[in-house]
Design a protein around this motif. Structure first.
Motif, PDB file in Angstrom:
ATOM      1  N   THR A  11      -6.154 -72.153  69.803  1.00  0.00           N
ATOM      2  CA  THR A  11      -6.288 -73.164  68.746  1.00  0.00           C
ATOM      3  C   THR A  11      -7.482 -74.066  69.006  1.00  0.00           C
ATOM      4  O   THR A  11      -8.291 -74.331  68.106  1.00  0.00           O
ATOM      5  CB  THR A  11      -5.011 -74.027  68.655  1.00  0.00           C
ATOM      6  OG1 THR A  11      -3.879 -73.180  68.453  1.00  0.00           O
ATOM      7  CG2 THR A  11      -5.098 -75.025  67.517  1.00  0.00           C
ATOM      8  N   VAL A  12      -7.598 -74.541  70.240  1.00  0.00           N
ATOM      9  CA  VAL A  12      -8.718 -75.418  70.608  1.00  0.00           C
ATOM     10  C   VAL A  12     -10.044 -74.670  70.481  1.00  0.00           C
ATOM     11  O   VAL A  12     -11.025 -75.197  69.935  1.00  0.00           O
ATOM     12  CB  VAL A  12      -8.534 -75.948  72.043  1.00  0.00           C
ATOM     13  CG1 VAL A  12      -9.739 -76.771  72.476  1.00  0.00           C
ATOM     14  CG2 VAL A  12      -7.270 -76.792  72.132  1.00  0.00           C
ATOM     15  N   SER A  13     -10.086 -73.433  70.964  1.00  0.00           N
ATOM     16  CA  SER A  13     -11.309 -72.628  70.877  1.00  0.00           C
ATOM     17  C   SER A  13     -11.718 -72.380  69.433  1.00  0.00           C
ATOM     18  O   SER A  13     -12.893 -72.476  69.078  1.00  0.00           O
ATOM     19  CB  SER A  13     -11.115 -71.289  71.597  1.00  0.00           C
ATOM     20  OG  SER A  13     -10.832 -71.482  72.959  1.00  0.00           O
ATOM     21  N   ALA A  14     -10.742 -72.067  68.584  1.00  0.00           N
ATOM     22  CA  ALA A  14     -11.024 -71.806  67.168  1.00  0.00           C
ATOM     23  C   ALA A  14     -11.562 -73.050  66.488  1.00  0.00           C
ATOM     24  O   ALA A  14     -12.494 -72.970  65.664  1.00  0.00           O
ATOM     25  CB  ALA A  14      -9.761 -71.324  66.459  1.00  0.00           C
ATOM     26  N   GLY A  15     -11.022 -74.217  66.829  1.00  0.00           N
ATOM     27  CA  GLY A  15     -11.484 -75.463  66.220  1.00  0.00           C
ATOM     28  C   GLY A  15     -12.874 -75.844  66.677  1.00  0.00           C
ATOM     29  O   GLY A  15     -13.714 -76.263  65.867  1.00  0.00           O
ATOM     30  N   LEU A  16     -13.140 -75.682  67.972  1.00  0.00           N
ATOM     31  CA  LEU A  16     -14.443 -76.076  68.522  1.00  0.00           C
ATOM     32  C   LEU A  16     -15.564 -75.117  68.155  1.00  0.00           C
ATOM     33  O   LEU A  16     -16.740 -75.510  68.123  1.00  0.00           O
ATOM     34  CB  LEU A  16     -14.348 -76.187  70.046  1.00  0.00           C
ATOM     35  CG  LEU A  16     -13.468 -77.321  70.597  1.00  0.00           C
ATOM     36  CD1 LEU A  16     -13.403 -77.257  72.113  1.00  0.00           C
ATOM     37  CD2 LEU A  16     -13.997 -78.682  70.153  1.00  0.00           C
ATOM     38  N   LYS A  17     -15.227 -73.872  67.853  1.00  0.00           N
ATOM     39  CA  LYS A  17     -16.249 -72.868  67.551  1.00  0.00           C
ATOM     40  C   LYS A  17     -16.276 -72.461  66.076  1.00  0.00           C
ATOM     41  O   LYS A  17     -16.944 -71.503  65.707  1.00  0.00           O
ATOM     42  CB  LYS A  17     -16.044 -71.634  68.433  1.00  0.00           C
ATOM     43  CG  LYS A  17     -16.238 -71.949  69.920  1.00  0.00           C
ATOM     44  CD  LYS A  17     -16.124 -70.706  70.783  1.00  0.00           C
ATOM     45  CE  LYS A  17     -16.341 -71.041  72.262  1.00  0.00           C
ATOM     46  NZ  LYS A  17     -16.235 -69.845  73.125  1.00  0.00           N
ATOM     47  N   GLY A  18     -15.544 -73.199  65.255  1.00  0.00           N
ATOM     48  CA  GLY A  18     -15.598 -72.954  63.814  1.00  0.00           C
ATOM     49  C   GLY A  18     -15.042 -71.613  63.382  1.00  0.00           C
ATOM     50  O   GLY A  18     -15.478 -71.068  62.362  1.00  0.00           O
ATOM     51  N   ASP A  19     -14.086 -71.079  64.132  1.00  0.00           N
ATOM     52  CA  ASP A  19     -13.477 -69.790  63.785  1.00  0.00           C
ATOM     53  C   ASP A  19     -12.388 -70.042  62.737  1.00  0.00           C
ATOM     54  O   ASP A  19     -11.204 -70.140  63.064  1.00  0.00           O
ATOM     55  CB  ASP A  19     -12.897 -69.134  65.036  1.00  0.00           C
ATOM     56  CG  ASP A  19     -12.496 -67.686  64.799  1.00  0.00           C
ATOM     57  OD1 ASP A  19     -12.377 -67.288  63.633  1.00  0.00           O
ATOM     58  OD2 ASP A  19     -12.291 -66.957  65.787  1.00  0.00           O
ATOM     59  N   LEU A  20     -12.801 -70.143  61.481  1.00  0.00           N
ATOM     60  CA  LEU A  20     -11.880 -70.507  60.406  1.00  0.00           C
ATOM     61  C   LEU A  20     -10.742 -69.502  60.194  1.00  0.00           C
ATOM     62  O   LEU A  20      -9.582 -69.911  60.067  1.00  0.00           O
ATOM     63  CB  LEU A  20     -12.653 -70.720  59.101  1.00  0.00           C
ATOM     64  CG  LEU A  20     -11.849 -71.290  57.938  1.00  0.00           C
ATOM     65  CD1 LEU A  20     -11.316 -72.667  58.264  1.00  0.00           C
ATOM     66  CD2 LEU A  20     -12.689 -71.326  56.669  1.00  0.00           C
ATOM     67  N   PRO A  21     -11.005 -68.190  60.145  1.00  0.00           N
ATOM     68  CA  PRO A  21      -9.901 -67.238  59.946  1.00  0.00           C
ATOM     69  C   PRO A  21      -8.809 -67.363  61.010  1.00  0.00           C
ATOM     70  O   PRO A  21      -7.620 -67.349  60.697  1.00  0.00           O
ATOM     71  CB  PRO A  21     -10.586 -65.872  60.008  1.00  0.00           C
ATOM     72  CG  PRO A  21     -11.995 -66.138  59.625  1.00  0.00           C
ATOM     73  CD  PRO A  21     -12.310 -67.495  60.183  1.00  0.00           C
TER      74      PRO A  21
END
Length: 330
Positions: A283-293
């Motif tokens: 979750t943190v990685s997706a938020g920080l790297k803009g991984d929207l899907p």
């Protein structure tokens, strides 16, 4: 028959409310990501200066990042309805595959922490409540007040310093030993890596259950039927097992299921501190790297998970105590 119909109506309302909540959460998450200063293309290629502007445009076109926000959201929404959750920009794999792998690791952690905190909190609450204002009661309450105000990440760092660095009893981080293939990972390896994160979450989760159970125990101990049992000559042990536990168990179980949201939030911090490869870290990685899907997929799964805890708590009240018909947990 009437009770079954009542539960059917109750579940139908809950499902409609869940769908509404999911749509609202997805829209809010998408808007927040759009307002975020994070550039998904830059996060995708990293800090490399060898990627030209033309290549960046091709990457944006490949992932659909060059489309208008509304069009991208509607495209994603249609795909979700059709069962296609998209591909993660970080992991380059289908979102469902990533979530399945990460959620499985987090689920083990959450189940252990949830069970320990529930059992420990319930027992401590009974001991504290049945010994109101005595030394043991003051000690337990003091512990709960200290722990409930302690940040999860701080407690995790403290445990790493004491049990991993100083004593060397447990690994410092990760979910498996470094350099060991999946086939060679033993059960003891998994257990040694999960103990500290689970212990951290358990200690944090004990307080609410303990303090709530304590208040219920005190209430029951001061009730007329318990006073009558004391006058009749029943021992304290008999009163606790025959009257107290039976009356405080339902509220404690309900509160335990309602703690799913706190447990999930605590898991995010614990996994970051211990570098545990679960859904919280994703979750943190997706938020920080803009991984929207990936982030949108995690939002949907986490919402369903937390909402299920509320529904189970509500159903327990209705099944165990049929007198309760109207009160619903939000």
């Amino acid at each position: 028959m009437k009770n079954s119909k009542s539960i059917g109506v109750f579940l139908s309302k809950k499902i409609i409310r869940l769908i509404t909540l999911l749509v609202a959460l997805c829209i809010i998450t998408f808007v927040l990501m759009e307002l975020s200063p994070i550039d998904p293309v830059t996060a995708y290629v990293g800090a490399s200066t060898k990627v030209s502007a033309a290549q960046r445009e091709l990457i944006a076109e490949h992932w659909g990042l060059n489309q208008p926000p509304v069009e991208r959201f509607m495209c994603w929404f249609k795909s979700i309805i059709q069962g296609d959750w998209g591909t993660s920009l970080i992991y380059r794999r289908p979102v469902l595959e990533v979530i399945g792998q990460k959620f499985k690791a987090s689920l083990y952690l959450m189940i252990i922490a949830w069970a320990i905190s529930g059992i420990l909190g319930f027992v401590m609450g009974i001991i504290s409540g049945s010994n109101e204002n005595k030394v043991i009661d003051k000690i337990i309450r003091g512990y709960c007040y200290i722990v409930i105000s302690t940040p999860t990440f701080w407690l995790g760092i403290l445990f790493i310093m004491v049990f991993s660095v100083s004593l060397g009893w447990f690994p410092v981080a990760l979910g498996v030993p470094i350099g060991v293939s999946t086939a060679d990972v033993t059960f003891m390896d998994l257990l040694s890596h999960i103990i500290l994160p689970a212990f951290t979450l358990s200690l944090i989760g004990v307080s609410n259950i303990c303090l709530h159970t304590r208040e219920k125990v005190i209430e029951v101990m001061n009730s007329d039927y318990v006073l009558f049992a004391k006058a009749r000559g029943e021992s304290k042990k008999s009163i606790i097992f025959n009257h107290v536990i039976k009356n405080v168990s339902l509220p404690a179980i309900t509160l335990q299921f309602l703690s799913f949201s706190e447990l999930f939030a605590g898991t995010i911090f614990a996994e970051q501190v211990f570098s545990y490869p679960g859904l919280g870290q994703a979750t943190v990685s997706a938020g920080l790297k803009g991984d929207l899907p990936l982030l949108m997929g995690i939002v949907i799964i986490s919402c369903i998970f937390v909402y299920s805890g509320n529904v189970i708590a509500d159903l327990l009240y209705r099944v165990i105590d049929p007198r309760i018909k109207g009160g619903e947990v939000a």
